[in-house]
Design an enzyme around this catalytic site. Structure first.
Site, PDB file in Angstrom:
ATOM      1  CE  LYS A 100      -1.204   1.786   3.855  1.00 22.37           C
ATOM      2  NZ  LYS A 100      -1.380   2.924   4.738  1.00 22.37           N
ATOM      3  CG  ASN A 101       2.407   2.753   3.533  1.00 29.00           C
ATOM      4  OD1 ASN A 101       1.251   3.167   3.354  1.00 29.00           O
ATOM      5  ND2 ASN A 101       2.858   2.405   4.715  1.00 29.00           N
TER       6      ASN A 101
ATOM      7  CB  CYS B  79      -3.171   5.945  11.192  1.00 28.25           C
ATOM      8  SG  CYS B  79      -3.962   4.600  10.326  1.00 28.25           S
TER       9      CYS B  79
ATOM     10  NE  ARG C 291       1.476   9.961  10.457  1.00 28.21           N
ATOM     11  CZ  ARG C 291       0.906   9.045   9.661  1.00 28.21           C
ATOM     12  NH1 ARG C 291      -0.360   8.744   9.789  1.00 28.21           N
ATOM     13  NH2 ARG C 291       1.628   8.446   8.742  1.00 28.21           N
TER      14      ARG C 291
ATOM     15  CG  ASP D  48       3.791   1.070   9.426  1.00 27.61           C
ATOM     16  OD1 ASP D  48       3.594   1.954  10.271  1.00 27.61           O
ATOM     17  OD2 ASP D  48       3.928   1.308   8.212  1.00 27.61           O
TER      18      ASP D  48
ATOM     19  NE  ARG E 188      -6.870   5.012   6.314  1.00 31.24           N
ATOM     20  CZ  ARG E 188      -6.657   6.229   6.762  1.00 31.24           C
ATOM     21  NH1 ARG E 188      -7.271   6.646   7.839  1.00 31.24           N
ATOM     22  NH2 ARG E 188      -5.834   7.031   6.147  1.00 31.24           N
TER      23      ARG E 188
HETATM   24  C1  EPZ Z   1       4.927   6.457   6.315  1.00 29.62           C
HETATM   25  O1  EPZ Z   1       4.353   7.569   6.977  1.00 29.62           O
HETATM   26  C2  EPZ Z   1       3.830   5.422   6.262  1.00 29.62           C
HETATM   27  N1  EPZ Z   1       2.685   5.976   5.567  1.00 29.62           N
HETATM   28  C3  EPZ Z   1       3.451   4.988   7.667  1.00 29.62           C
HETATM   29  O2  EPZ Z   1       2.563   3.910   7.544  1.00 29.62           O
HETATM   30  C4  EPZ Z   1       4.690   4.514   8.423  1.00 29.62           C
HETATM   31  O3  EPZ Z   1       4.340   4.294   9.774  1.00 29.62           O
HETATM   32  C5  EPZ Z   1       5.796   5.559   8.358  1.00 29.62           C
HETATM   33  O4  EPZ Z   1       6.053   5.936   6.983  1.00 29.62           O
HETATM   34  C6  EPZ Z   1       7.101   5.071   8.980  1.00 29.62           C
HETATM   35  O5  EPZ Z   1       7.559   3.936   8.309  1.00 29.62           O
HETATM   36  C7  EPZ Z   1       2.664   6.041   4.239  1.00 29.62           C
HETATM   37  O6  EPZ Z   1       3.579   5.633   3.552  1.00 29.62           O
HETATM   38  C8  EPZ Z   1       1.442   6.590   3.610  1.00 29.62           C
HETATM   39  P1  EPZ Z   1       7.584   9.394   8.127  1.00 29.62           P
HETATM   40  P2  EPZ Z   1       5.064   8.965   6.915  1.00 29.62           P
HETATM   41  O7  EPZ Z   1       7.604  10.664   7.406  1.00 29.62           O
HETATM   42  O8  EPZ Z   1       5.750   9.099   5.599  1.00 29.62           O
HETATM   43  C9  EPZ Z   1       8.702  12.523  11.595  1.00 29.62           C
HETATM   44  C10 EPZ Z   1       0.672   2.596   8.002  1.00 29.62           C
HETATM   45  O9  EPZ Z   1       0.203   2.027   9.016  1.00 29.62           O
HETATM   46  N2  EPZ Z   1       8.537  13.559  10.580  1.00 29.62           N
HETATM   47  O10 EPZ Z   1       8.605   8.350   7.793  1.00 29.62           O
HETATM   48  O11 EPZ Z   1       4.095  10.002   7.306  1.00 29.62           O
HETATM   49  C11 EPZ Z   1       7.375  11.866  11.963  1.00 29.62           C
HETATM   50  O12 EPZ Z   1       6.696  12.602  12.934  1.00 29.62           O
HETATM   51  C12 EPZ Z   1       1.230   4.006   8.092  1.00 29.62           C
HETATM   52  O13 EPZ Z   1       0.671   2.085   6.874  1.00 29.62           O
HETATM   53  C13 EPZ Z   1       8.868  14.871  10.886  1.00 29.62           C
HETATM   54  O14 EPZ Z   1       9.286  15.191  12.003  1.00 29.62           O
HETATM   55  O15 EPZ Z   1       6.145   8.767   8.048  1.00 29.62           O
HETATM   56  C14 EPZ Z   1       7.813  10.517  12.458  1.00 29.62           C
HETATM   57  O16 EPZ Z   1       8.219  10.633  13.796  1.00 29.62           O
HETATM   58  C15 EPZ Z   1       1.054   4.647   9.414  1.00 29.62           C
HETATM   59  N3  EPZ Z   1       8.692  15.819   9.906  1.00 29.62           N
HETATM   60  C16 EPZ Z   1       9.042  10.218  11.599  1.00 29.62           C
HETATM   61  O17 EPZ Z   1       9.463  11.460  11.058  1.00 29.62           O
HETATM   62  C17 EPZ Z   1       8.262  15.524   8.666  1.00 29.62           C
HETATM   63  O18 EPZ Z   1       8.149  16.431   7.838  1.00 29.62           O
HETATM   64  C18 EPZ Z   1       8.802   9.262  10.451  1.00 29.62           C
HETATM   65  O19 EPZ Z   1       7.691   9.705   9.675  1.00 29.62           O
HETATM   66  C19 EPZ Z   1       7.929  14.186   8.370  1.00 29.62           C
HETATM   67  C20 EPZ Z   1       8.083  13.222   9.340  1.00 29.62           C
END
Ligand code: EPZ
Length: 432
Positions: free
Chosen positions: A22-23, A117, A122, A307, A399
């Site tokens: 999905k991602n 979610c 985030r 995840d 989802r």
């Molecule tokens: C992706 O979310 C996935 N979603 C999430 O999957 C997954 O948990 C996550 O990556 C981590 O592997 C999708 O791909 C749609 P990140 P994403 O940016 O991209 C911080 C599921 O269950 N951060 O890697 O939003 C953030 O707060 C979902 O399928 C910042 O600080 O995650 C987090 O602590 C849930 N500033 C960390 O980085 C930013 O601008 C990682 O987030 C962006 C992120």
């Protein structure tokens, strides 16, 4: 409101076929709009987040042809609007990939702030920082992110992320593909889906090197062309079934996977005493008697994935001894703990650590789904538990898991979707 009803006590056995990731697919769909020729994407999971994004891409004017439930053709030459603001897209996190893709292609994009979610704060500051580094003016107004690179368009630059983020790595990569000159992304995320997006973009004529390492180098190209691409298997869906085997003392052959993507999960299952057989594109997990307690911290890839955190917690509720799970990515991903406690689990949360003391059994209860992965984990808990479990709000599970209940039934689980008290009574009579 549809919910799952489960009669517990099954040791899951058999084979399960894993769907596309999905991602990865969400980002690939956004990437497809960047070409003015047709991009065919196959092995898409048939889940609600994907279908919402496909509908949105059609709404902004792209030609979208659904070949079947898992395959779509997208032609971005007819896109008439760079404003993405429908009700569906507000609910999905990955709507922000359209920001990078449209900004990269048209030098302007306006996308509603992402939903997704509820697993803690985030932020999207790193996405915005990346776009600004490439020369865009970015502002947030009336719930929309508005990015504009003016007549000159984006210019390649050096982008160093402050945190490792999958979303910002992919988004800035999307925007940089058609920017003038060279972009270097440092401290990039290394997840398999980052590599998948780079591979598809390269197959469309992009020039991206280093995806899968922490430095990604991109040389901008003028345009992207047609391609046919197949999404990688879903590492998290695979991991969910692997832990379902462990948790239910079952024996599952998880098919259509890339075992390399699952190494962190396999390593933890071995530590807990499971038996694993690895094949080229499948993994068999055989759950032992009681699992051994273990300790894990979630981390960006190749670390143990956040995840897969709730699924592991559920399996450890019946382990011998006390386990700890430290959440290293999100600040609030333990919302499911109260629900598991209602089923008899012994879990205490201290800050970002869950301390899980193994108990003899779980008992069925009515539980609420706080988010996608926790929802899947609660379903596994229901299969482990004595008696009947009702899992509410399965819209979250839909989802990201294709035909979850069907796949589980194929492994012997007694699970149905019900949406009325009458149906619940009928199920109870049937299984009594
Ligand atoms: C992706 O979310 C996935 N979603 C999430 O999957 C997954 O948990 C996550 O990556 C981590 O592997 C999708 O791909 C749609 P990140 P994403 O940016 O991209 C911080 C599921 O269950 N951060 O890697 O939003 C953030 O707060 C979902 O399928 C910042 O600080 O995650 C987090 O602590 C849930 N500033 C960390 O980085 C930013 O601008 C990682 O987030 C962006 C992120």
């Amino acid at each position: 409101m549809e919910r799952y009803i489960i009669k517990g006590g099954t040791h899951l056995q058999g084979e399960v076929e894993i769907s596309g990731a999905k991602n990865a697919a969400l980002a690939l769909l956004a990437a497809a709009v960047m070409a003015d020729e047709t991009v065919t994407i196959d092995n898409l999971p048939d889940v609600s987040d994907i279908n919402a994004l496909i509908d949105t891409i059609a709404e902004i004017g792209a030609i979208v042809e659904r070949v079947n439930r898992h395959c779509v053709k997208i032609n971005g030459s007819t896109i008439s609007s760079c404003v993405v603001n429908n009700e569906q897209v507000k609910k999905i996190r990955a709507s922000y990939y359209l920001l990078g893709a449209l900004l990269g292609k048209f030098s302007h994009a306006q996308v509603t702030l992402p939903g997704g979610c509820n697993i803690g704060s985030r932020p999207i500051d790193q996405h915005i920082k990346g776009f600004k580094m490439l020369g865009a003016d970015v502002k947030i107004e009336h719930g929309m992110i508005i990015a504009d690179a003016g007549d000159e368009g984006l210019k390649g630059n050096h982008v160093f992320f402050d945190v490792v983020t999958v979303g910002a790595t992919i988004n800035v990569m999307l925007s940089a593909v058609m920017a003038h000159g060279n972009t270097i992304i440092e401290n990039a995320a290394k997840e398999p889906h980052v590599v998948d997006v780079a591979n598809m973009l390269n197959s469309m004529g992009a020039r991206i090197k280093g995806a899968g390492t922490d430095v990604i180098r991109i040389t901008g190209v003028e345009k992207l062309h047609k391609s046919e691409y197949t999404v990688i298997p879903d590492q998290i869906e695979a991991g969910t079934f692997m832990f379902a085997a462990a948790a239910t003392k079952g024996n599952i052959l998880v098919k259509n996977v890339i075992p390399k993507h699952l190494e962190a999960i396999t390593a933890k299952l071995l530590e807990t005493g499971c038996y694993i057989e690895e094949y080229d594109d499948a993994i068999r997990v055989i759950g032992g008697d009681n699992l051994n307690a273990t300790h894990v911290k979630t981390l960006p890839y190749p670390g143990y994935p956040t995840d897969m955190q709730p699924q592991m917690a559920v399996a450890l509720t019946l382990a011998n001894g006390t386990s700890t799970i430290t959440e290293g990515v999100y600040e609030n991903r333990f919302k499911y703990v109260d629900e598991l406690t209602r089923m008899g689990a012994d879990i205490k949360v201290e800050g970002n650590i869950a301390i899980i003391t193994g108990v003899d059994k779980l008992t069925g209860a009515q539980v609420n789904t706080p988010d996608l992965r926790a929802g899947a984990a609660l379903v596994i808990a229901g299969i482990m538990a004595d008696g009947i479990t009702i899992v509410e709000d399965i819209v979250y599970i839909r989802r990201g898991y294709e035909r979850f209940e069907e796949k589980l039934r194929g492994l012997g689980a007694i699970i149905e979707i019900v949406d009325s008290d009458k149906e619940i009574q009928k199920f109870k009579l049937k299984v009594s």
